[in-house]
Design a protein around this motif. Structure first.
Motif, PDB file in Angstrom:
ATOM      1  N   ILE A   1      -7.020  12.048  -0.122  1.00  0.00           N
ATOM      2  CA  ILE A   1      -5.730  11.832  -0.770  1.00  0.00           C
ATOM      3  C   ILE A   1      -4.696  11.459   0.296  1.00  0.00           C
ATOM      4  N   PHE A   2      -3.935  10.405   0.027  1.00  0.00           N
ATOM      5  CA  PHE A   2      -2.931   9.921   0.977  1.00  0.00           C
ATOM      6  C   PHE A   2      -1.525  10.249   0.498  1.00  0.00           C
ATOM      7  N   THR A   3      -0.664  10.578   1.439  1.00  0.00           N
ATOM      8  CA  THR A   3       0.758  10.785   1.149  1.00  0.00           C
ATOM      9  C   THR A   3       1.581  10.032   2.193  1.00  0.00           C
ATOM     10  N   VAL A   4       2.755   9.592   1.787  1.00  0.00           N
ATOM     11  CA  VAL A   4       3.656   8.867   2.683  1.00  0.00           C
ATOM     12  C   VAL A   4       4.502   9.890   3.440  1.00  0.00           C
TER      13      VAL A   4
ATOM     14  N   VAL B   1       0.836  -1.199   0.000  1.00  0.00           N
ATOM     15  CA  VAL B   1       0.000   0.000   0.000  1.00  0.00           C
ATOM     16  C   VAL B   1       0.875   1.254   0.000  1.00  0.00           C
ATOM     17  N   LEU B   2       1.892   1.283   0.835  1.00  0.00           N
ATOM     18  CA  LEU B   2       2.799   2.444   0.876  1.00  0.00           C
ATOM     19  C   LEU B   2       3.472   2.670  -0.479  1.00  0.00           C
ATOM     20  N   LEU B   3       3.954   1.601  -1.076  1.00  0.00           N
ATOM     21  CA  LEU B   3       4.604   1.725  -2.383  1.00  0.00           C
ATOM     22  C   LEU B   3       3.625   2.225  -3.447  1.00  0.00           C
ATOM     23  N   SER B   4       2.396   1.764  -3.388  1.00  0.00           N
ATOM     24  CA  SER B   4       1.382   2.219  -4.338  1.00  0.00           C
ATOM     25  C   SER B   4       1.101   3.711  -4.166  1.00  0.00           C
ATOM     26  N   ILE B   5       1.050   4.171  -2.934  1.00  0.00           N
ATOM     27  CA  ILE B   5       0.833   5.603  -2.681  1.00  0.00           C
ATOM     28  C   ILE B   5       1.979   6.414  -3.263  1.00  0.00           C
ATOM     29  N   LEU B   6       3.200   5.940  -3.080  1.00  0.00           N
ATOM     30  CA  LEU B   6       4.355   6.650  -3.651  1.00  0.00           C
ATOM     31  C   LEU B   6       4.285   6.684  -5.174  1.00  0.00           C
ATOM     32  N   ILE B   7       3.860   5.601  -5.778  1.00  0.00           N
ATOM     33  CA  ILE B   7       3.756   5.526  -7.233  1.00  0.00           C
ATOM     34  C   ILE B   7       2.693   6.491  -7.750  1.00  0.00           C
TER      35      ILE B   7
ATOM     36  N   ARG C   1      -8.038   4.369  -6.571  1.00  0.00           N
ATOM     37  CA  ARG C   1      -6.825   4.299  -7.408  1.00  0.00           C
ATOM     38  C   ARG C   1      -5.777   3.396  -6.776  1.00  0.00           C
ATOM     39  N   ILE C   2      -5.643   3.436  -5.449  1.00  0.00           N
ATOM     40  CA  ILE C   2      -4.696   2.547  -4.769  1.00  0.00           C
ATOM     41  C   ILE C   2      -5.113   1.099  -4.986  1.00  0.00           C
ATOM     42  N   GLN C   3      -6.389   0.838  -4.834  1.00  0.00           N
ATOM     43  CA  GLN C   3      -6.926  -0.507  -5.047  1.00  0.00           C
ATOM     44  C   GLN C   3      -6.655  -0.970  -6.481  1.00  0.00           C
ATOM     45  N   GLU C   4      -6.892  -0.108  -7.465  1.00  0.00           N
ATOM     46  CA  GLU C   4      -6.640  -0.445  -8.868  1.00  0.00           C
ATOM     47  C   GLU C   4      -5.157  -0.686  -9.131  1.00  0.00           C
ATOM     48  N   GLU C   5      -4.303   0.127  -8.536  1.00  0.00           N
ATOM     49  CA  GLU C   5      -2.855  -0.018  -8.730  1.00  0.00           C
ATOM     50  C   GLU C   5      -2.387  -1.388  -8.243  1.00  0.00           C
ATOM     51  N   ILE C   6      -2.846  -1.774  -7.082  1.00  0.00           N
ATOM     52  CA  ILE C   6      -2.454  -3.071  -6.526  1.00  0.00           C
ATOM     53  C   ILE C   6      -2.987  -4.199  -7.401  1.00  0.00           C
ATOM     54  N   GLN C   7      -4.233  -4.081  -7.823  1.00  0.00           N
ATOM     55  CA  GLN C   7      -4.818  -5.119  -8.668  1.00  0.00           C
ATOM     56  C   GLN C   7      -4.110  -5.210 -10.014  1.00  0.00           C
TER      57      GLN C   7
ATOM     58  N   LEU D   1       9.877   1.987   4.902  1.00  0.00           N
ATOM     59  CA  LEU D   1      10.036   1.263   3.636  1.00  0.00           C
ATOM     60  C   LEU D   1      11.505   0.948   3.352  1.00  0.00           C
ATOM     61  N   LYS D   2      12.371   1.922   3.574  1.00  0.00           N
ATOM     62  CA  LYS D   2      13.804   1.700   3.351  1.00  0.00           C
ATOM     63  C   LYS D   2      14.333   0.598   4.262  1.00  0.00           C
ATOM     64  N   GLU D   3      13.880   0.610   5.510  1.00  0.00           N
ATOM     65  CA  GLU D   3      14.315  -0.408   6.467  1.00  0.00           C
ATOM     66  C   GLU D   3      13.821  -1.790   6.050  1.00  0.00           C
ATOM     67  N   ALA D   4      12.567  -1.892   5.628  1.00  0.00           N
ATOM     68  CA  ALA D   4      12.016  -3.180   5.195  1.00  0.00           C
ATOM     69  C   ALA D   4      12.780  -3.705   3.983  1.00  0.00           C
ATOM     70  N   ARG D   5      13.110  -2.818   3.060  1.00  0.00           N
ATOM     71  CA  ARG D   5      13.867  -3.220   1.873  1.00  0.00           C
ATOM     72  C   ARG D   5      15.265  -3.697   2.250  1.00  0.00           C
ATOM     73  N   ALA D   6      15.909  -2.970   3.143  1.00  0.00           N
ATOM     74  CA  ALA D   6      17.261  -3.338   3.567  1.00  0.00           C
ATOM     75  C   ALA D   6      17.274  -4.704   4.252  1.00  0.00           C
ATOM     76  N   VAL D   7      16.280  -4.958   5.088  1.00  0.00           N
ATOM     77  CA  VAL D   7      16.195  -6.247   5.785  1.00  0.00           C
ATOM     78  C   VAL D   7      16.014  -7.370   4.777  1.00  0.00           C
ATOM     79  N   ARG D   8      15.119  -7.177   3.815  1.00  0.00           N
ATOM     80  CA  ARG D   8      14.894  -8.218   2.802  1.00  0.00           C
ATOM     81  C   ARG D   8      16.153  -8.460   1.974  1.00  0.00           C
ATOM     82  N   GLU D   9      16.815  -7.387   1.560  1.00  0.00           N
ATOM     83  CA  GLU D   9      18.028  -7.543   0.757  1.00  0.00           C
ATOM     84  C   GLU D   9      19.125  -8.240   1.546  1.00  0.00           C
TER      85      GLU D   9
END
Length: 114
Positions: A77-80, A13-19, A28-34, A88-96
């Protein structure tokens, strides 16, 4: 703040909002994810995630202007937030970090043909 744990769906959801940037409202968020993940989600699940993300301070929302196409209704309207971006950066770093430790043989898939 409710905690900083970021679940997989909340991350999506956060990534979709950024996009979506200025177009990041519920439908629109729902459509983006779908569209991007070929994953059907209910409005209820999305709104629950948005509420939790806002409670954690990862997103903020404001009401946009009323539009004729929506019968005079306004969009939320949502913003991160910066905290959300850091999460998000922390989650990405942990996964990597974890992926670098997975041996190649563990993710190579072979199918036996009988």
């Amino acid at each position: 703040m409710k905690g900083t744990y970021l679940g997989e769906f909340q991350e999506v959801v956060l990534l979709s909002i950024l996009i979506l940037q200025d177009e990041s409202y519920g439908v629109r968020i729902q459509e983006e994810i779908q569209n991007e993940l070929n994953r059907t989600i209910s409005r209820g699940a999305l709104h629950t995630a948005l509420t939790r993300l806002e409670e954690k301070g990862f997103i903020k929302s404001e009401m946009g202007g009323a539009t004729e196409e929506r019968g005079g209704r306004r969009k939320r309207i949502f913003t991160v937030t910066n905290l959300g971006k850091e999460s998000l950066k922390e989650a990405r770093a942990v996964r990597e970090q974890l992926w670098t430790k997975v041996p190649d043989w563990a993710v190579n898939v072979s199918y036996a043909v009988w």
